[in-house]
Design an enzyme around this catalytic site. Structure first.
Site, PDB file in Angstrom:
ATOM      1  N   ARG A  49     -22.164   1.303  11.625  1.00 51.81           N
ATOM      2  CA  ARG A  49     -21.928   2.564  12.146  1.00 51.81           C
ATOM      3  C   ARG A  49     -21.402   3.453  10.776  1.00 51.81           C
ATOM      4  O   ARG A  49     -20.729   3.149  10.191  1.00 51.81           O
ATOM      5  CB  ARG A  49     -20.876   2.673  13.067  1.00 51.81           C
ATOM      6  CG  ARG A  49     -20.225   4.083  13.508  1.00 51.81           C
ATOM      7  CD  ARG A  49     -19.295   4.342  14.594  1.00 51.81           C
ATOM      8  NE  ARG A  49     -19.941   4.077  15.874  1.00 51.81           N
ATOM      9  CZ  ARG A  49     -19.498   4.513  16.970  1.00 51.81           C
ATOM     10  NH1 ARG A  49     -18.248   5.142  17.106  1.00 51.81           N
ATOM     11  NH2 ARG A  49     -20.303   4.227  18.146  1.00 51.81           N
ATOM     12  N   HIS A  52     -28.177   6.872  18.331  1.00 49.29           N
ATOM     13  CA  HIS A  52     -27.217   5.895  18.721  1.00 49.29           C
ATOM     14  C   HIS A  52     -27.872   4.814  20.033  1.00 49.29           C
ATOM     15  O   HIS A  52     -27.842   5.079  21.062  1.00 49.29           O
ATOM     16  CB  HIS A  52     -26.162   6.758  19.491  1.00 49.29           C
ATOM     17  CG  HIS A  52     -24.858   6.115  19.810  1.00 49.29           C
ATOM     18  ND1 HIS A  52     -24.754   4.602  19.469  1.00 49.29           N
ATOM     19  CD2 HIS A  52     -23.655   6.096  20.523  1.00 49.29           C
ATOM     20  CE1 HIS A  52     -23.529   4.306  19.967  1.00 49.29           C
ATOM     21  NE2 HIS A  52     -22.874   5.276  20.403  1.00 49.29           N
ATOM     22  N   GLN A  85     -26.193   2.960  22.563  1.00 47.98           N
ATOM     23  CA  GLN A  85     -25.937   3.760  23.846  1.00 47.98           C
ATOM     24  C   GLN A  85     -26.932   3.978  25.011  1.00 47.98           C
ATOM     25  O   GLN A  85     -26.685   3.755  26.060  1.00 47.98           O
ATOM     26  CB  GLN A  85     -25.270   5.055  23.289  1.00 47.98           C
ATOM     27  CG  GLN A  85     -24.822   5.988  24.553  1.00 47.98           C
ATOM     28  CD  GLN A  85     -23.471   5.598  24.920  1.00 47.98           C
ATOM     29  OE1 GLN A  85     -22.581   5.162  24.254  1.00 47.98           O
ATOM     30  NE2 GLN A  85     -23.321   5.337  26.346  1.00 47.98           N
ATOM     31  N   ASP A 124     -22.959  15.310  25.958  1.00 45.12           N
ATOM     32  CA  ASP A 124     -21.906  14.489  24.993  1.00 45.12           C
ATOM     33  C   ASP A 124     -21.105  15.663  24.154  1.00 45.12           C
ATOM     34  O   ASP A 124     -21.147  16.981  24.339  1.00 45.12           O
ATOM     35  CB  ASP A 124     -22.963  14.057  23.660  1.00 45.12           C
ATOM     36  CG  ASP A 124     -22.140  13.046  22.693  1.00 45.12           C
ATOM     37  OD1 ASP A 124     -20.991  12.770  22.987  1.00 45.12           O
ATOM     38  OD2 ASP A 124     -22.632  12.467  21.905  1.00 45.12           O
ATOM     39  N   CYS A 140     -21.549   9.337  26.805  1.00 42.42           N
ATOM     40  CA  CYS A 140     -21.239   8.472  26.235  1.00 42.42           C
ATOM     41  C   CYS A 140     -19.819   8.084  25.923  1.00 42.42           C
ATOM     42  O   CYS A 140     -19.349   6.955  25.549  1.00 42.42           O
ATOM     43  CB  CYS A 140     -22.099   8.273  24.975  1.00 42.42           C
ATOM     44  SG  CYS A 140     -21.510   9.685  23.693  1.00 42.42           S
ATOM     45  N   ARG A 142     -21.828  -1.083  28.064  1.00 44.02           N
ATOM     46  CA  ARG A 142     -22.036  -1.488  26.744  1.00 44.02           C
ATOM     47  C   ARG A 142     -22.016  -2.810  26.421  1.00 44.02           C
ATOM     48  O   ARG A 142     -22.713  -3.388  25.417  1.00 44.02           O
ATOM     49  CB  ARG A 142     -21.332  -0.449  25.930  1.00 44.02           C
ATOM     50  CG  ARG A 142     -21.219   0.897  25.948  1.00 44.02           C
ATOM     51  CD  ARG A 142     -22.264   1.512  25.189  1.00 44.02           C
ATOM     52  NE  ARG A 142     -22.600   1.204  23.821  1.00 44.02           N
ATOM     53  CZ  ARG A 142     -21.962   1.854  22.778  1.00 44.02           C
ATOM     54  NH1 ARG A 142     -21.108   2.663  23.173  1.00 44.02           N
ATOM     55  NH2 ARG A 142     -22.083   1.309  21.799  1.00 44.02           N
TER      56      ARG A 142
HETATM   57  N1  NVA Z   1     -22.152  12.406  19.201  1.00 42.74           N
HETATM   58  C1  NVA Z   1     -21.005  11.756  19.042  1.00 42.74           C
HETATM   59  C2  NVA Z   1     -21.021  10.285  19.923  1.00 42.74           C
HETATM   60  C3  NVA Z   1     -19.936   9.327  19.686  1.00 42.74           C
HETATM   61  C4  NVA Z   1     -20.026   8.089  20.435  1.00 42.74           C
HETATM   62  C5  NVA Z   1     -20.635  11.442  17.659  1.00 42.74           C
HETATM   63  O1  NVA Z   1     -21.497  11.132  16.943  1.00 42.74           O
HETATM   64  O2  NVA Z   1     -19.515  11.498  17.433  1.00 42.74           O
HETATM   65  N1   CP Z   2     -19.906   5.895  22.867  1.00 41.62           N
HETATM   66  C1   CP Z   2     -19.383   5.472  21.879  1.00 41.62           C
HETATM   67  O1   CP Z   2     -20.049   4.729  21.080  1.00 41.62           O
HETATM   68  O2   CP Z   2     -18.187   5.381  21.764  1.00 41.62           O
HETATM   69  P1   CP Z   2     -17.314   4.928  20.556  1.00 41.62           P
HETATM   70  O3   CP Z   2     -17.349   5.858  19.342  1.00 41.62           O
HETATM   71  O4   CP Z   2     -15.848   4.775  21.066  1.00 41.62           O
HETATM   72  O5   CP Z   2     -17.736   3.539  20.143  1.00 41.62           O
END
Ligand code: NVA
Ligand code: CP
Length: 298
Positions: A103, A130, A133, A218, A258, A286
């Protein structure tokens, strides 16, 4: 050559559907407290350069249930934070583990990582995508409503990384994705160009939500965008998912997010905590969807 999962496009539609059905089976087995040791002795390294609750816990738990092990690495306590190149890290980890989840911020960092890894690399979220997800979200849709082909999904709000993965899903799984967002936060033009007739872009959230089988949103401020809070809030406000919006959708509409969610911003408390919301099972999926992915890749 290892198979990677950097975007949803790394899988064929048949493979995605196969993973969804396997995830549903694995979930049933989990509920019966039957564990399937299909990754016995396998090790997954997990690199988190951004925060996480769901992704970390679901991957780590998945590996434990499947008979394997997961190693958590953050920049603070690995050499990545002290400037060791991703290329070198990828080569070193490939010598030891069976798969790597990462990540991070720039998507190109994951691509470079994968190019230098001889074991499967999984995108656990980048600034652009993502895909993990989406596996869980598709599973949730199939469980609630059956196959997604030909159905209508409405995305309201920021055209962000999760939205981009929904765009990929719409093209691959052949459903209609209506995206309502301000001009400033549209998904990438290139993304939309490759998505054929599956995507409709609009400024009108009511129109996007009309008769939708699923409404998704989101956060308006993804990780790394904290400095833009004020302007994002102002421009995205008309795209909140609330009771008025859901009233436009199909009578049996479901709502997904998500998570983490910000009540009163992208979604009203009434919607996320209401009877149409499937966000908790979506988050739980998940675990099952990624078990199916791990079996497939490792
Ligand atoms: N769009 C959000 C998703 C978090 C799971 C981010 O990138 O922070
Ligand atoms: N939805 C998601 O990826 O959550 P986290 O950021 O908690 O991993």
């Amino acid at each position: 050559m290892a198979r990677h999962f950097l975007t949803l496009n790394d899988l064929s539609p048949a493979e995605i559907e196969g993973l969804v059905y396997r995830a549903i089976d694995l979930k049933a087995a989990f509920k019966r407290r039957e564990l399937q040791r299909t990754c016995n002795g396998r090790v997954l390294a997990m690199i988190f350069e951004k925060s996480s609750t769901r992704t970390r816990v679901s991957f780590e738990t998945a590996m434990a249930h499947l008979g394997g092990h997961a190693i958590f690495l953050s920049p603070q306590d690995s050499q990545l934070g002290r400037g060791e190149p991703v290329e070198d890290t990828a080569k070193v980890l490939s010598e030891m583990v069976d798969g790597i989840m990462i990540r991070t911020f720039e998507h190109a960092r994951i691509t470079r990582f994968a190019e230098n890894s001889s074991v499967p690399v999984i995108n656990g979220l980048s600034d652009s995508y993502h895909p993990c997800q989406l596996l869980a979200d598709l599973q949730t849709f199939y469980e609630r409503k059956g196959p997604v082909k030909g159905r209508k999904v409405a995305w309201l709000g920021d055209g962000n990384n999760v939205c981009n993965s929904w765009i990929n899903a719409a093209r691959l799984m052949d459903f209609h994705l209506h995206i309502a967002c301000p001009e400033e936060y549209e998904p990438d033009g290139e993304m939309l160009a490759g998505s054929g007739g599956n995507i409709t872009l609009t400024r009108d959230p009511q129109q996007a939500a009309a008769n939708a089988d699923l409404v998704v949103t989101d956060t308006w401020m993804s990780m790394g965008q904290e400095a833009e809070r004020q302007e994002r809030q102002e421009l995205l406000e008309p795209f909140q998912v609330n009771e008025e919006i859901l009233a436009q959708a199909a009578a049996d509409v479901i709502f997904m997010h998500c998570l983490p969610a910000y009540r009163g911003a992208e979604v009203s408390a009434g919607v996320i905590d209401g009877s149409r919301s499937v966000v908790w099972e979506e988050a739980g999926n998940r675990l099952h969807a990624q078990k199916a992915l791990l079996e497939f890749l490792l």
